[in-house]
Design an enzyme around this catalytic site. Sequence first.
Site, PDB file in Angstrom:
ATOM      1  N   SER A 129       0.828  -1.206   0.000  1.00 32.15           N
ATOM      2  CA  SER A 129       0.000   0.000   0.000  1.00 32.15           C
ATOM      3  C   SER A 129       0.862   1.255   0.000  1.00 32.15           C
ATOM      4  O   SER A 129       1.984   1.251   0.507  1.00 32.15           O
ATOM      5  CB  SER A 129      -0.875  -0.028   1.259  1.00 32.15           C
ATOM      6  N   TYR A 154      -1.757  -0.182  10.624  1.00 34.46           N
ATOM      7  CA  TYR A 154      -2.079  -0.828   9.344  1.00 34.46           C
ATOM      8  C   TYR A 154      -0.911  -0.672   8.371  1.00 34.46           C
ATOM      9  O   TYR A 154      -0.415  -1.656   7.809  1.00 34.46           O
ATOM     10  CB  TYR A 154      -3.360  -0.236   8.730  1.00 34.46           C
ATOM     11  N   LYS A 158       1.881  -3.472   6.754  1.00 28.49           N
ATOM     12  CA  LYS A 158       2.198  -3.665   5.340  1.00 28.49           C
ATOM     13  C   LYS A 158       3.705  -3.536   5.110  1.00 28.49           C
ATOM     14  O   LYS A 158       4.312  -4.331   4.390  1.00 28.49           O
ATOM     15  CB  LYS A 158       1.450  -2.632   4.474  1.00 28.49           C
TER      16      LYS A 158
END
Length: 347
Positions: A129, A154, A158
């Site tokens: 991402s 989050y 990643k």
Amino acid sequence: MKDSYVLVTGGTGFIGSFTALELLMNGYKVVVIDNLTNSSVESLNRIKKLANLKEDIPFFKVDFLDIDALENLFNSYKFYAVVHTAALKSVGESVQKPLLYYENNLCGTINLLKVMKTHNVKNIVFSSSATVYKQNLEGNRLVESDPLGCVNPYGRSKLFTENMITDVADSEPGWACVLLRYFNPTGAHPSGEMGEDPRKVPSNLVPYVSQVAVGKLEKVHVFGTDYNTTDGTGVRDYIHILDLAKAHVLALEKILVVSSSNKSSVFTYNLGTGTGYSVLQIINAMSESSGRKIPHVFDPRRKGDVDTVICNPSLAEKELGFKAKYGLKEMCDDLWKWQSCNPNGYQ
Ligand code: WQD
């Protein structure tokens, strides 16, 4: 390669279902796993119909925290590669529940990599991402070599996963890995038959706006009007889900080329268009596509958001031959077709 399967983790979700469809349309055999926490098996029927398949797609309700279930799966199928899209992905929720995100996104991937290694499956395409980039405030187009650094669990999950995959590839020969850094995936299938269908109220802008347009939600909350952008609202690089799915097939083709060489390789690519649109431009574009007024109010900034996040997409173009084909109008037209035909999703 074509006599074995590609495993798509998270394959009933938004990204995974479109990627599974694109793989099937390109002659790959696909197995899908998902724990169905934020998606439905209905996706499989949509994929089957759109891919014009006679047989059901092999699907297994598997949580990749259950390593035995993964082991059983790899004992049953010969996999050529794994497209790993399964993850929890809400930035806001990750701030509230960091351990849930680290356990699911990191421990789940550790299990997957362990089982892949045991079964000598060393080809992986990973859904990363744009959040892994240090959120540069100048709004220049991010390139893959730009500084990395995350502001939420989050994004860190990643980035840690990118590092884990790279470390595994560095530890032994034979790995071929492609890390795809998604900017803002959106849109739906032009047939109106398949689209993003979150179980919960969407935290992302575009699905939220489309649910307001169809009357499922009351109004859009615009988070911040004092950003250093043309109209003061946040600017992002939205990419059509069809373009994004196509990039995964190109990533597998890249793996096919390099996987014959003994040494391991890891490639990282931005997936975006290089063009940014503001929140208000998105609202206006969805209003155009739907023919509906879209009520919205102006709220304070959302914690962790920055002015502009757009990519320089040239490396993917040069090395994968990937270039986004669709623009904002197609994204909104296709999304509206899906949303208006499925006002309450297909849960
Ligand atoms: C876009 C813009 C908000 C909601 C996140 C993840 C990223 C990827 C995509 C998974 C921002 C504004 C939003 C709303 C608003 N996810 N906004 N009202 O934050 O760019 O990226 O989703 O991979 O990793 O970080 O996407 O859609 O949440 O926000 O005004 O109700 O819309 O401030 O400017 P974001 P988003």
